[in-house]
Design a protein around this motif. Sequence first.
Motif, PDB file in Angstrom:
ATOM      1  N   LYS A  20      13.476  27.043   2.247  1.00 13.83           N
ATOM      2  CA  LYS A  20      13.074  26.161   3.445  1.00 13.83           C
ATOM      3  C   LYS A  20      14.078  24.610   3.320  1.00 13.83           C
ATOM      4  O   LYS A  20      14.536  24.136   4.573  1.00 13.83           O
TER       5      LYS A  20
ATOM      6  N   ARG B  85      20.337  23.233   9.240  1.00 10.42           N
ATOM      7  CA  ARG B  85      20.084  22.991  10.631  1.00 10.42           C
ATOM      8  C   ARG B  85      20.597  21.593  11.194  1.00 10.42           C
ATOM      9  O   ARG B  85      21.042  21.534  12.165  1.00 10.42           O
ATOM     10  N   SER B  86      19.988  20.625  10.198  1.00 16.33           N
ATOM     11  CA  SER B  86      20.269  19.157  10.633  1.00 16.33           C
ATOM     12  C   SER B  86      21.679  19.073  10.403  1.00 16.33           C
ATOM     13  O   SER B  86      22.170  18.173  11.222  1.00 16.33           O
TER      14      SER B  86
ATOM     15  N   ASP C 246      16.470  24.183   6.435  1.00 18.41           N
ATOM     16  CA  ASP C 246      16.468  22.907   7.169  1.00 18.41           C
ATOM     17  C   ASP C 246      17.527  21.976   7.103  1.00 18.41           C
ATOM     18  O   ASP C 246      18.085  21.246   7.939  1.00 18.41           O
TER      19      ASP C 246
END
Length: 140
Positions: free
Chosen positions: A91, A98-99, A95
């Motif tokens: 995760k 993606r950021s 994450d």
Amino acid sequence: MVDDYDAATVSAVGKVTEALETIERARGHLYSFHQLTGSADLALGEAVDALEKAGHEEWARRISEELIGLNVVPDRWTFQLVEEYDDGYYKACRDLERSLLESLTGGRRHLHEQQMKDDRRTHGRAGHEAGSPSTPPAGS
């Protein structure tokens, strides 16, 4: 260069995406490990039944008590490893990627590959069309 993104940024972001893709593969292997270990535990249960029927009660008892249901690592079965990997490392990596994409490419994915496709295709030849990107530019 793809749209208005500089080559150094596209390359660097591509490396992060490549790393995440490798992590995805590792995750798949972890799920394989989970399923294979579970299948082996079930097969041991069948072996216990077969050993009992063949008159080898002591071996059946030992396997039943010593192996069936044994933690694969201290305090953990494989499903717990999968859940902790998914909720933790996986995760965090997903994450962060993606950021990074939102910050540096407006959320556009695979710009490095898009550039490679444009560089390697034969412009104007059927089957070599550029096509639309998998993710549109921000604000589209």
